[in-house]
Design an enzyme around this catalytic site. Structure first.
Site, PDB file in Angstrom:
ATOM      1  N   THR A  15       0.817  -1.216   0.000  1.00 16.72           N
ATOM      2  CA  THR A  15       0.000   0.000   0.000  1.00 16.72           C
ATOM      3  C   THR A  15       0.851   1.267   0.000  1.00 16.72           C
ATOM      4  OG1 THR A  15      -0.086   0.047   2.412  1.00 16.72           O
ATOM      5  CG2 THR A  15      -1.863  -1.148   1.289  1.00 16.72           C
ATOM      6  N   PRO A  90      12.148   1.972   8.352  1.00 17.69           N
ATOM      7  CA  PRO A  90      12.112   1.543   9.761  1.00 17.69           C
ATOM      8  C   PRO A  90      11.793   0.059   9.927  1.00 17.69           C
ATOM      9  CG  PRO A  90      10.857   3.570   9.454  1.00 17.69           C
ATOM     10  CD  PRO A  90      11.174   3.046   8.087  1.00 17.69           C
ATOM     11  N   LYS A 136      20.010  -3.025   5.479  1.00 21.90           N
ATOM     12  CA  LYS A 136      19.606  -3.689   4.228  1.00 21.90           C
ATOM     13  C   LYS A 136      20.576  -4.820   3.893  1.00 21.90           C
ATOM     14  CE  LYS A 136      16.587  -0.384   2.056  1.00 21.90           C
ATOM     15  NZ  LYS A 136      16.112   0.216   0.818  1.00 21.90           N
TER      16      LYS A 136
HETATM   17  N1  LIG Z   1      14.772   4.518  -5.405  1.00 29.52           N
HETATM   18  C1  LIG Z   1      14.182   5.472  -4.699  1.00 29.52           C
HETATM   19  O1  LIG Z   1      14.350   6.675  -4.936  1.00 29.52           O
HETATM   20  C2  LIG Z   1      13.241   5.080  -3.579  1.00 29.52           C
HETATM   21  C3  LIG Z   1      12.260   5.972  -3.205  1.00 29.52           C
HETATM   22  C4  LIG Z   1      11.406   5.606  -2.177  1.00 29.52           C
HETATM   23  C5  LIG Z   1      11.568   4.393  -1.526  1.00 29.52           C
HETATM   24  N2  LIG Z   1      12.557   3.557  -1.913  1.00 29.52           N
HETATM   25  C6  LIG Z   1      12.732   2.266  -1.232  1.00 29.52           C
HETATM   26  O2  LIG Z   1      11.527   1.541  -1.416  1.00 29.52           O
HETATM   27  C7  LIG Z   1      11.240   0.795  -0.255  1.00 29.52           C
HETATM   28  C8  LIG Z   1       9.818   1.125   0.226  1.00 29.52           C
HETATM   29  O3  LIG Z   1       9.760   2.474   0.622  1.00 29.52           O
HETATM   30  P1  LIG Z   1       8.402   3.303   0.552  1.00 29.52           P
HETATM   31  O4  LIG Z   1       8.758   4.735   0.733  1.00 29.52           O
HETATM   32  O5  LIG Z   1       7.624   2.901  -0.654  1.00 29.52           O
HETATM   33  O6  LIG Z   1       7.641   2.757   1.849  1.00 29.52           O
HETATM   34  P2  LIG Z   1       6.351   3.406   2.573  1.00 29.52           P
HETATM   35  O7  LIG Z   1       5.425   3.940   1.539  1.00 29.52           O
HETATM   36  O8  LIG Z   1       6.794   4.358   3.633  1.00 29.52           O
HETATM   37  O9  LIG Z   1       5.722   2.163   3.335  1.00 29.52           O
HETATM   38  C9  LIG Z   1       5.269   0.985   2.638  1.00 29.52           C
HETATM   39  C10 LIG Z   1       4.227   0.275   3.479  1.00 29.52           C
HETATM   40  O10 LIG Z   1       4.826  -0.351   4.609  1.00 29.52           O
HETATM   41  C11 LIG Z   1       3.813  -0.587   5.585  1.00 29.52           C
HETATM   42  N3  LIG Z   1       4.279  -0.198   6.923  1.00 29.52           N
HETATM   43  C12 LIG Z   1       4.575   1.058   7.348  1.00 29.52           C
HETATM   44  N4  LIG Z   1       4.906   1.028   8.651  1.00 29.52           N
HETATM   45  C13 LIG Z   1       4.801  -0.263   9.048  1.00 29.52           C
HETATM   46  C14 LIG Z   1       4.985  -0.930  10.289  1.00 29.52           C
HETATM   47  N5  LIG Z   1       5.319  -0.251  11.404  1.00 29.52           N
HETATM   48  N6  LIG Z   1       4.813  -2.271  10.337  1.00 29.52           N
HETATM   49  C15 LIG Z   1       4.449  -2.952   9.235  1.00 29.52           C
HETATM   50  N7  LIG Z   1       4.231  -2.375   8.032  1.00 29.52           N
HETATM   51  C16 LIG Z   1       4.416  -1.040   7.945  1.00 29.52           C
HETATM   52  C17 LIG Z   1       2.594   0.265   5.202  1.00 29.52           C
HETATM   53  O11 LIG Z   1       1.597  -0.621   4.687  1.00 29.52           O
HETATM   54  P3  LIG Z   1       0.289  -1.028   5.569  1.00 29.52           P
HETATM   55  O12 LIG Z   1      -0.159   0.193   6.316  1.00 29.52           O
HETATM   56  O13 LIG Z   1      -0.671  -1.442   4.503  1.00 29.52           O
HETATM   57  O14 LIG Z   1       0.698  -2.155   6.435  1.00 29.52           O
HETATM   58  C18 LIG Z   1       3.136   1.149   4.084  1.00 29.52           C
HETATM   59  O15 LIG Z   1       2.142   1.474   3.127  1.00 29.52           O
HETATM   60  C19 LIG Z   1      12.328   1.098   0.765  1.00 29.52           C
HETATM   61  O16 LIG Z   1      13.308   0.076   0.706  1.00 29.52           O
HETATM   62  C20 LIG Z   1      12.892   2.403   0.286  1.00 29.52           C
HETATM   63  O17 LIG Z   1      14.277   2.536   0.640  1.00 29.52           O
HETATM   64  C21 LIG Z   1      13.403   3.864  -2.943  1.00 29.52           C
END
Ligand SMILES: NC(=O)c1ccc[n+]([C@@H]2O[C@H](COP(=O)([O-])OP(=O)(O)OC[C@H]3O[C@@H](n4cnc5c(N)ncnc54)[C@H](OP(=O)(O)O)[C@@H]3O)[C@@H](O)[C@H]2O)c1
Length: 196
Positions: A15, A90, A136
């Site tokens: 999500t 986190p 990671k």
């Molecule tokens: N290449 C880039 O520029 C780039 C940019 C952004 C991110 N990333 C990488 O992509 C990955 C995902 O990042 P993101 O920013 O997409 O993540 P995010 O949107 O912050 O979180 C993804 C999902 O994780 C779940 N979550 C959040 N807190 C949680 C908790 N305490 N316990 C269990 N589930 C939890 C939530 O889903 P629910 O509420 O449905 O459980 C949330 O929708 C990371 O590894 C990040 O380093 C890379």
């Protein structure tokens, strides 16, 4: 035409920012797609409820649960082939719980842990970011030790995403230190920034 059965895909963090792209790509490629998400509660944001509704309308199965529900995870893993994690920073080490469950289920054909940034096995950034990458790397080593087939994705970093997070243009002006003489060329400039 030969009827090839596509992999069933389970996505953690589906999500979220990156996760939504993964879910939509999985569905549009014809895969049965399941998202493991924390439960909707009365405190859940309208956007979280909306994304659940959007996924359900697309035919995505949403299984609500927490990452420490080991038996639930093992049971769910038995029903899929491929696991993708897009959990946020986190929760990077919480992926060790997913790995533990995959070791028990023993059927996962491929695991893609939450990377999607720079190639952490090949860079040495400044300490705060290094600490993030160390976590990671710990996950990568655990995947390898578990003998689960994997793909580690290094997508490099989306500048617009980090400019928005680090510089927060919508907030008060902040002091920024740019190391070096400012002339170094690079596409991963955020790693050289330190916000005070
Ligand atoms: N290449 C880039 O520029 C780039 C940019 C952004 C991110 N990333 C990488 O992509 C990955 C995902 O990042 P993101 O920013 O997409 O993540 P995010 O949107 O912050 O979180 C993804 C999902 O994780 C779940 N979550 C959040 N807190 C949680 C908790 N305490 N316990 C269990 N589930 C939890 C939530 O889903 P629910 O509420 O449905 O459980 C949330 O929708 C990371 O590894 C990040 O380093 C890379």
């Amino acid at each position: 035409m030969e009827n090839i059965e596509l992999s069933k895909i389970l996505i953690f963090g589906g999500t979220g920012y990156i996760g939504k792209f993964m879910v939509k790509a999985s569905v549009s490629s014809g895969h049965k797609t399941c998202v493991y998400a924390r439960p909707i509660t009365p405190q859940s944001s309208p956007s979280k409820i909306q994304i659940h509704q959007e996924f359900q309308a697309m035919g995505v199965a949403i299984v609500e649960g927490e990452l420490d529900e080991h038996d639930k995870l093992v049971s769910l893993l038995h029903q899929v082939d491929v696991v993708i994690s897009t959990l946020p920073y986190p929760q990077v080490l919480a992926q060790l719980k997913i790995i533990d469950a995959m070791k028990v289920s023993g059927n996962i054909k491929r695991f893609i842990p939450s990377d999607f940034g720079i190639e952490e096995d090949r860079v040495s950034p400044l300490p705060p970011f290094q600490a993030f990458l160390d976590k990671k790397r710990e996950v990568r080593r655990a995947v390898e030790a578990a003998g689960i087939p994997y793909t580690f994705v290094a997508a490099n970093c989306c500048g617009a995403y980090f400019v928005n997070i680090l510089l927060r243009p919508h907030e008060q002006p902040r002091d920024i230190t740019v190391y070096g003489d400012g002339k170094a060329k690079g596409n991963c400039f955020f790693a050289t920034l330190f916000l005070s």
